[in-house]
Design a protein around this motif. Structure first.
Motif, mmCIF file in Angstrom:
data_model
loop_
_atom_site.group_PDB
_atom_site.id
_atom_site.type_symbol
_atom_site.label_atom_id
_atom_site.label_comp_id
_atom_site.label_asym_id
_atom_site.label_seq_id
_atom_site.Cartn_x
_atom_site.Cartn_y
_atom_site.Cartn_z
ATOM 1 N N ASP A 1 -10.427 4.238 10.567
ATOM 2 C CA ASP A 1 -8.437 3.546 10.587
ATOM 3 C C ASP A 1 -7.980 4.477 9.687
ATOM 4 N N ARG A 2 -7.582 5.262 9.751
ATOM 5 C CA ARG A 2 -6.694 5.901 8.497
ATOM 6 C C ARG A 2 -5.076 4.787 8.547
ATOM 7 N N GLU A 3 -4.844 4.921 9.655
ATOM 8 C CA GLU A 3 -3.738 4.628 9.693
ATOM 9 C C GLU A 3 -3.117 3.229 8.594
ATOM 10 N N GLY A 4 -4.436 2.082 9.482
ATOM 11 C CA GLY A 4 -4.714 0.977 8.775
ATOM 12 C C GLY A 4 -5.104 1.273 7.440
ATOM 13 N N ALA A 5 -5.558 1.587 7.117
ATOM 14 C CA ALA A 5 -6.312 2.189 5.544
ATOM 15 C C ALA A 5 -5.002 2.220 4.205
ATOM 16 N N VAL A 6 -4.139 3.688 5.234
ATOM 17 C CA VAL A 6 -2.737 3.907 4.138
ATOM 18 C C VAL A 6 -2.116 2.480 4.103
ATOM 19 N N GLU A 7 -2.104 1.815 5.204
ATOM 20 C CA GLU A 7 -0.513 0.642 5.261
ATOM 21 C C GLU A 7 -1.061 -0.280 3.987
ATOM 22 N N ILE A 8 -3.054 -0.722 4.238
ATOM 23 C CA ILE A 8 -2.501 -1.735 3.003
ATOM 24 C C ILE A 8 -2.612 -0.762 1.889
ATOM 25 N N LEU A 9 -3.055 0.138 1.816
ATOM 26 C CA LEU A 9 -2.671 0.723 0.243
ATOM 27 C C LEU A 9 -1.274 0.672 0.146
ATOM 28 N N ARG A 10 -0.288 1.192 1.076
ATOM 29 C CA ARG A 10 1.401 1.215 1.019
ATOM 30 C C ARG A 10 1.937 -0.289 0.544
ATOM 31 N N GLN A 11 0.666 -1.250 0.793
ATOM 32 C CA GLN A 11 0.855 -2.791 0.506
ATOM 33 C C GLN A 11 0.874 -3.104 -0.721
ATOM 34 N N LEU A 12 -0.421 -2.414 -1.067
ATOM 35 C CA LEU A 12 -0.294 -2.267 -3.061
ATOM 36 C C LEU A 12 0.289 -1.168 -3.945
ATOM 37 N N ALA A 13 0.921 -1.021 -3.312
ATOM 38 C CA ALA A 13 1.904 0.124 -3.460
ATOM 39 C C ALA A 13 3.483 -0.507 -3.750
#
Length: 365
Positions: A188-200
């Motif tokens: 789930d690349r999209e979900g993973a990127v979204e959490i990285l964006r939350q971290l940012a």
């Protein structure tokens, strides 16, 4: 009939601890307790559920009437007629899981314990200094089973809940990094990127977050921060809980490693762990001469698979993985403590060895 209900539950607990599960007292007790389920106090509820699950494991089958009593007690807890305390919640969740009722355990957690509704220790004669924080035990049970089932949505939900339970930013980030890892494993690349964006957005990102982004072909520093912070991540306790205090050593290791290690360079990760052990606080890691012994044994036998019991902060398994990776070997490390597993997975990712080491969360059986 001469026993009070709480005394009866205590007597059954003694039978279960003594591994005397074939006594007819259990069937008789269920018959007496079933019509009075809603009148039991919180300690009796957690005790009787744990006792009957333990006895079922010893017998190899449920005691007659257990299902009906469990149903009645679960309904009382979900309706908030009985509010089990912290330690009791861990006992109940483990018990439901152990008799094959994981979805009931999950429902109880979501409806009564998630989103910061962690109960205080409710036993009389105890104060907060002696309290047992059940989060370590029920997060262990829930994460272990959701990972076994491959239920990524539930895993991510739990990692977010754990992150929100921590005061330290390093531990909050570590939990969210584990959520990213779970989504990446599931594709789930999209979900993973979204959490990285939350971290940012929350400025919680670490070198581990950067490493995860690079594995997806992204640059963490170029990620657009999320527009809205997840409502779960907006929650933060005002101070450290006993759950967090219990892991103060491991948390200090994580902070030191994240601050000083170079992503992709295992030697800097190991040096940071060793530095904490030598200069700050004793750590139960196989460093120094022990590490040399392990290195020599692995070099001599060149194993393709190593099974480790007790990951702790991931020091030893990452050292072993560094060697066996040269000939395509793997390391599987088992860890019961969900906080230790969280920290270890972050250290292993920082080493660049996540494809070599698997940290299995839960009991060895």
């Amino acid at each position: 009939q001469t026993f009070r209900l709480d005394e009866l539950c205590g007597l059954l607990w003694a039978y279960a601890k003594a591994k005397v599960a074939d006594s007819p007292i259990f069937e008789e007790a269920i018959r007496l307790l079933l019509p009075k389920a809603e009148s039991l106090d919180q300690q009796s509820v957690s005790n009787i559920i744990w006792v009957l699950a333990t006895a079922a494991g010893q017998r190899g089958e449920l005691i007659p009437g257990t299902k009906e009593l469990f149903d009645a007690l679960l309904a009382a807890m979900l309706d908030m007629k009985v509010r089990v305390d912290s330690e009791g919640a861990a006992m109940v969740i483990w018990a439901f899981w152990s008799v094959g009722r994981f979805l009931d355990a999950w429902t109880l957690y979501v409806r009564t314990l998630s989103d910061g509704r962690h109960p205080e220790h409710g036993k009389t004669g105890f104060n907060k200094r002696h309290a047992v924080d059940g989060r370590q035990r029920y997060y262990q049970t829930l994460l272990m089973e959701t990972e076994r089932r491959g239920d990524v949505a539930k895993q991510v939900f739990l990692w977010k809940q754990m992150a929100a339970d921590f005061y330290a930013r390093s531990l909050r980030a570590a939990c969210l990094n584990c959520a990213v890892m779970a989504l990446m494993r599931a594709g789930d690349r999209e979900g993973a990127v979204e959490i990285l964006r939350q971290l940012a957005r929350t400025r919680l990102g670490t070198g581990v977050s950067q490493s995860l982004a690079r594995r997806m072909g992204l640059e963490y520093d170029l990620l657009e921060p999320a527009n809205i912070v997840d409502i779960t991540l907006r929650r933060r306790p005002q101070q450290q809980s006993r759950f967090e205090d219990f892991h103060y050593k491991e948390a200090s290791v994580l902070e030191t490693v994240v601050a000083n290690a170079t992503p992709g360079d295992p030697s800097t990760v190991h040096a940071a762990v060793e530095n904490v052990g030598l200069k700050e606080v004793w750590l139960k890691v196989a460093g120094g001469e022990k590490a040399c012994v392990l290195d020599n044994i692995i070099t001599r036998h060149r194993p393709k698979l190593i099974l480790e019991f007790g990951t702790y902060v991931g020091y030893t398994c990452s050292r072993m993985a560094l060697q066996v990776s040269q000939w395509g070997g793997k390391v599987v490390s088992m860890e019961m403590d969900p906080v230790n597993a969280t920290i270890a997975r972050n250290h292993i990712e920082l080493c660049g060895l996540s494809e070599v080491v698997t940290v299995q969360l839960g009991h060895s059986d």
